[in-house]
Design a protein around this motif. Sequence first.
Motif, mmCIF file in Angstrom:
data_model
loop_
_atom_site.group_PDB
_atom_site.id
_atom_site.type_symbol
_atom_site.label_atom_id
_atom_site.label_comp_id
_atom_site.label_asym_id
_atom_site.label_seq_id
_atom_site.Cartn_x
_atom_site.Cartn_y
_atom_site.Cartn_z
ATOM 1 N N THR A 1 0.828 -1.205 0.000
ATOM 2 C CA THR A 1 0.000 0.000 0.000
ATOM 3 C C THR A 1 0.859 1.250 0.000
ATOM 4 O OG1 THR A 1 -1.743 -1.175 1.209
ATOM 5 C CG2 THR A 1 -1.825 1.230 1.222
ATOM 6 N N ALA A 2 1.892 1.253 0.823
ATOM 7 C CA ALA A 2 2.795 2.412 0.862
ATOM 8 C C ALA A 2 3.507 2.607 -0.471
ATOM 9 C CB ALA A 2 3.802 2.234 1.988
ATOM 10 N N LEU A 3 3.916 1.510 -1.111
ATOM 11 C CA LEU A 3 4.648 1.610 -2.366
ATOM 12 C C LEU A 3 3.780 2.110 -3.513
ATOM 13 C CD1 LEU A 3 6.722 -1.701 -2.165
ATOM 14 C CD2 LEU A 3 7.635 0.624 -2.076
ATOM 15 N N ARG B 1 12.091 4.779 -2.962
ATOM 16 C CA ARG B 1 11.005 3.848 -3.319
ATOM 17 C C ARG B 1 11.420 2.923 -4.463
ATOM 18 N NH1 ARG B 1 7.367 4.680 -7.310
ATOM 19 N NH2 ARG B 1 5.501 3.350 -7.324
ATOM 20 N N ARG B 2 11.981 3.474 -5.508
ATOM 21 C CA ARG B 2 12.392 2.649 -6.645
ATOM 22 C C ARG B 2 13.530 1.701 -6.251
ATOM 23 N NH1 ARG B 2 11.272 3.067 -11.892
ATOM 24 N NH2 ARG B 2 10.271 5.075 -11.504
ATOM 25 N N GLY B 3 14.463 2.192 -5.445
ATOM 26 C CA GLY B 3 15.550 1.333 -4.994
ATOM 27 C C GLY B 3 15.052 0.182 -4.144
ATOM 28 N N PHE B 4 14.013 0.452 -3.345
ATOM 29 C CA PHE B 4 13.433 -0.619 -2.532
ATOM 30 C C PHE B 4 12.813 -1.693 -3.415
ATOM 31 C CE2 PHE B 4 9.801 -2.509 -0.351
ATOM 32 C CZ PHE B 4 10.402 -2.979 0.810
ATOM 33 N N LEU B 5 12.114 -1.281 -4.461
ATOM 34 C CA LEU B 5 11.510 -2.252 -5.372
ATOM 35 C C LEU B 5 12.564 -3.093 -6.070
ATOM 36 C CD1 LEU B 5 8.689 -0.062 -6.984
ATOM 37 C CD2 LEU B 5 8.413 -1.939 -5.356
ATOM 38 N N ILE B 6 13.651 -2.443 -6.486
ATOM 39 C CA ILE B 6 14.729 -3.197 -7.119
ATOM 40 C C ILE B 6 15.344 -4.173 -6.122
ATOM 41 C CG2 ILE B 6 17.031 -3.002 -8.156
ATOM 42 C CD1 ILE B 6 16.152 -0.313 -9.321
ATOM 43 N N GLY B 7 15.496 -3.735 -4.867
ATOM 44 C CA GLY B 7 16.023 -4.620 -3.835
ATOM 45 C C GLY B 7 15.146 -5.836 -3.603
ATOM 46 N N VAL B 8 13.829 -5.640 -3.667
ATOM 47 C CA VAL B 8 12.901 -6.761 -3.504
ATOM 48 C C VAL B 8 13.111 -7.793 -4.606
ATOM 49 C CG1 VAL B 8 10.465 -7.420 -3.616
ATOM 50 C CG2 VAL B 8 11.158 -5.469 -2.225
ATOM 51 N N LEU B 9 13.290 -7.311 -5.846
ATOM 52 C CA LEU B 9 13.520 -8.233 -6.955
ATOM 53 C C LEU B 9 14.856 -8.962 -6.808
ATOM 54 C CD1 LEU B 9 12.281 -6.193 -10.057
ATOM 55 C CD2 LEU B 9 11.220 -8.210 -9.025
ATOM 56 N N VAL B 10 15.881 -8.233 -6.387
ATOM 57 C CA VAL B 10 17.205 -8.842 -6.247
ATOM 58 C C VAL B 10 17.192 -9.928 -5.181
ATOM 59 C CG1 VAL B 10 19.589 -8.404 -5.535
ATOM 60 C CG2 VAL B 10 18.436 -6.813 -7.091
#
Length: 270
Positions: free
Chosen positions: A87-89, A97-106
């Motif tokens: 929800t926050a994203l 925010r974008r770096g967090f999403l990339i971290g989730v994928l990694v």
Amino acid sequence: MRIARNTAATLFCVVWLFPVYWMVNTAFKPYGDILSTTPRFLPFPFTPANFVDAVTKSGFLRDLGNSVLITAAVVAVAIVVAFLAATALTRFRFPGRRGFLIGVLVVQMVPVPALVIPLFLSLKSVHLLNTFLGLGLTYVALVLPFTIWTLRGFLHGIPVELEEAAMVDGAGRGTVIRRILLPLVLPGIVATSVFAFITAWNDFLFAYVVMKDQSGYTLPVWLVSFSTSTGTDYGGLIAASTLFALPVVVFFALVQRRLVEGMTAGAVKG
């Protein structure tokens, strides 16, 4: 063309289901037939002795309770945290925010066995080894990347205007989440809860590494007890494996409709 597709799908299902059928079939065979070189496709003579041996084996009820407790807690915590994070994203813009999403994928690309030593050392440093809390946090950490990413896809497909209209009518953020977002994202919650359930229920590696006291073992570790230095009780092991698979089948059957909706919707959203 349709006949060819249906035939291919049927053959695929048969090949996929055959190991499950063979496991159940073997569970009802006498011990001598299990080791026979002549395969029997029907369990005759039929015997429930293997199941009796499995459920009466030391530690079954204790480890079953441990598995149910940990799995239920992991599913509940992971879904709540993933839903709030997703929800926050999707609803807020913030630095990183974008770096967090990339971290989730990694993180999802990292092989699970490679995480054993780092997680072990981390739990040891905070004195959470050999505790249900430590094992539960380990499972939550394993399933969160997938659940956050999946729920983000569902929430991304829900128009923000629905929430804005509700807030104009006087609804607070909690009411919007409870009455608008949750019902719309329910298929995604079901789909991710199945993943979290299977991950926590089936895990052997972390349950064996984190829990050193036998009173804290889960069912996957209990299954190993059928193999000893004197040999392997194949009948009991197969029967126990059949019983071990039943909760997953029951859980899947209960949420099947929502799961299909969630997988279909998740494929076109986000």
